[in-house]
Design a protein around this motif. Sequence first.
Motif, PDB file in Angstrom:
ATOM      1  N   LEU A 320      40.620  33.842  38.632  1.00 22.73           N
ATOM      2  CA  LEU A 320      40.979  35.208  39.026  1.00 22.73           C
ATOM      3  C   LEU A 320      42.028  35.785  38.082  1.00 22.73           C
ATOM      4  N   LEU A 321      43.082  35.019  37.809  1.00 18.35           N
ATOM      5  CA  LEU A 321      44.188  35.547  37.011  1.00 18.35           C
ATOM      6  C   LEU A 321      43.945  35.435  35.506  1.00 18.35           C
ATOM      7  N   GLY A 329      35.356  35.193  48.547  1.00 14.22           N
ATOM      8  CA  GLY A 329      35.499  36.500  49.190  1.00 14.22           C
ATOM      9  C   GLY A 329      36.926  37.011  49.111  1.00 14.22           C
ATOM     10  N   THR A 330      37.886  36.110  49.383  1.00 16.22           N
ATOM     11  CA  THR A 330      39.280  36.531  49.325  1.00 16.22           C
ATOM     12  C   THR A 330      39.680  36.863  47.891  1.00 16.22           C
ATOM     13  N   GLY A 331      39.186  36.059  46.956  1.00 15.22           N
ATOM     14  CA  GLY A 331      39.450  36.334  45.545  1.00 15.22           C
ATOM     15  C   GLY A 331      38.974  37.724  45.159  1.00 15.22           C
ATOM     16  N   ALA A 332      37.815  38.116  45.668  1.00 11.59           N
ATOM     17  CA  ALA A 332      37.264  39.435  45.350  1.00 11.59           C
ATOM     18  C   ALA A 332      38.177  40.541  45.874  1.00 11.59           C
ATOM     19  N   VAL A 333      38.746  40.322  47.060  1.00  7.98           N
ATOM     20  CA  VAL A 333      39.648  41.326  47.618  1.00  7.98           C
ATOM     21  C   VAL A 333      40.915  41.435  46.775  1.00  7.98           C
ATOM     22  N   LEU A 334      41.444  40.277  46.356  1.00  9.41           N
ATOM     23  CA  LEU A 334      42.643  40.303  45.513  1.00  9.41           C
ATOM     24  C   LEU A 334      42.345  40.987  44.181  1.00  9.41           C
ATOM     25  N   LEU A 335      41.136  40.750  43.663  1.00  9.18           N
ATOM     26  CA  LEU A 335      40.734  41.414  42.422  1.00  9.18           C
ATOM     27  C   LEU A 335      40.715  42.921  42.627  1.00  9.18           C
TER      28      LEU A 335
END
Lengths: 503, 338
Positions: A320-321, A329-335
Amino acid sequence: MNSLELLLSGFQAALTPINLFWLVVGCLLGTLVGILPGLGPPATIAILLPLATGFDPATGLIMMAGIYYGAQYGGSTTAILLNIPGESASVVTCIDGYEMAKNGRAGPALGIAAIGSFVAGTIGVIGLTFLAPVVAGLAVNFGPPEYSALMVFALVLVIMLAGDSLLKGFIAMFGGLFLAVIGTDLFSGQQRFTDGRIELAGGIEFIALSVGVFAVGEVLVNIEKESNKQVFQVPSGIKNLLPSWGDLKKSRIPILQGSVVGFFIGILPGAGSTVASFVSYILAKRMSKTPEEFGTGSIEGVAAPEAANNSETGGAMIPLLTLGIPGSGTGAVLLGALVIYGLNPGPLLFTDHPDVVWPIIASMYLGNVALLVMNLPMVPLFAKLLKTPYKVMYPGILLISVVGVYSVNFAIFDVWLLVIFGLLGYVMKKLDIPPAPLVLAFVLEPIAENAIRQSFLLSNNSPLIYLERPISAVLVALTVLLLVSLSFGRSRDVRKQVVEIDD
Amino acid sequence: MPALTRLSSGLAVAAAIATLTACGSGGGGGGGGSADAGDAPSRTEVITHNDVGGGSDVFTRQLIEIMSDNDIIDRQWPVQNVPAGDSIGAMSYMIDREGDPDVIAQMTPTWIATPMTVEDVDVSVDQLTPIALVATEPQVVAVKAGSPYTSLSDFIEAAEESPGTLVQSGGSSTANDALTRLVLQESTGAEWKFLSFEDTGSRITALLRGDADIMMGSASDFSELVRAGDLEVVTVIGSEGLEMFPDAGTSEEQGVDVADAPVQFRAIVGAPGMSEEAVSYYQDRLSQLVETDDWQTLTSEAGLVTDYRPGEDFATYLEEQTTIIGDLLDGLGLRKDQ
């Protein structure tokens, strides 16, 4: 500046009263949504997004990350106490966690989950701090053949979760594979087994299946027993409500092993915490001095998967970073949040915005400490909940299940699915078919199927592609070894079971 | 027979859950459409068919934030994610709230394509109230840095020489990139493979790993990786270039005909039977939106092209796009709504 100096500057930025305040809020919210099934971290972050976009980016992201890993902490609570796996990463925790609760060891189970989560969460963040650029390549180098091989390996491991009966493990696994096929086929756009129902076009909702076969099935079995008999034994005295030194000593190796497994599997987008949790469970069973306790309430069987699904968070932050590629799914929201803050997630994020990235990483160390402090004192309280007479408890379990399942899509259809899968869980329990392989195969099937079809498209239907690429060749070799040890190592047992069923 | 009593007690609990369910649905329905039809909007909510973090979701939130920052609206409109059935759920949600002035949605061509591919679906975009088209999002063609293909025409030539060997990574078979490939294969006679991935991240890593040779997507999918030197954008589909990728020619300049390819667009639609008063209320706000500096920044950073068309113009545009997409899906044998 090296990673250590950057991390220290990150700590300086994270240690402001306002950042600490929102960090604790995030961890607390994460714990809560982790405990309750249904409303997961992505939905929670979504609700808070309008509020958070008013914050400084670092503050907002510190809170959102707190929700993410806080939820991993909380997920074990309902799994252990009520046999409700709120997300796929808690399925494995149910196996021994709930057995421990029934044996009067809910406190030690919850305690080891909190301690294991803390150690593993911290190890995951250490990995994120110092290894991110080195291991980011792993996320890129894992293509369709590698995923296919990993998933086939994982499916073989899933059968091993069945305990003694490989045949029943197979039955459960194929049930899960079939249920996962329902929905729209990614490649052709065709509907499969949906009977023209739009609700099924996106596939069966995971929570409806997992909560149905685990929690509702368990309730149905319990309420038909003599109603006066206690389902749970609860010892008195605070000493029995926390893990003993012996428990901690026994869990040391599973926690460390789970942390390492979880971190590396976490780096792979898509595979994530579910695969990490059961790979580390089976590894712990193989390495244990008392493997026979697994499945009947082994503390190692709780420590290993809980460690794995918490160190996974640190691993999952890496693609992600460093690449702008979310793994979950959570990674997508943080993105999405990074984009809304105008931070342009991608390979240059670390160089362009060290003032945002490093405080987030630093806050994850602090958040893990905060979560341990928050969760450990709650353990005796939660464990005492089980003193409630079952007659009072089961309507509560059913209510949590229904509300949880409904809250995912706000769809009544999903609640009907819950009813159907609850009955399925009941029947499986009666026939002594384990639910874990069914639920895990359901999670793995889409990844496996897509990857296998993608591989064959790339290779013009030649299976040699699996041997030509080094990572997949290694995984194929491991799978073959595993199958060989399964068929020859236990052939006598397997034959005995098959004969029994033929009678 | 104890077994039977046991089973029946199990069924009783199942029935209890079912009753609970029924109560839930009754309560939920009552809470929905409390505003009187025909009223001016008072508590607008914006529907998107994406989960949080998806392209449409992020765009919707950015659009609302700009309107709120520029005092076009006095409070942030809440976003409602209805991801079920990839737009079908979102449309059903809106159709259930017929005449409600507070329910609008940010739609994309998926809303046209998806209902066409599912049997017995009784929802479609033409039941909704068109409000305005706000922007189009030209597809761009990306390759790995150092790739032998420096334009889309290069790639097509190579595909003509060795049919069925090159690979394009992309989304589902009904997504815009897949349909554009069909149009290109039809018009040029070249053939190449299409590797479907569910998420954008996997499509991009396939390119980085060398499993795929090209990928089509929106500019924002690639901009950071292009800046980092990992990817190159070689072509912008259509007739106008993007300032973001000054070195990339357009498909028209490269002599590739894509007139029949569907356009990725972003538009706002309202619940069925929305009053004219409500429609002009939203059009008024959207027309202010596209004039703001923040909007200019957003569109140029995200590779969008402002194309504001309210009311009838938008309705006509929707019809054209519906025909293009319908014909393509028909050709694929995926059309199930006829």
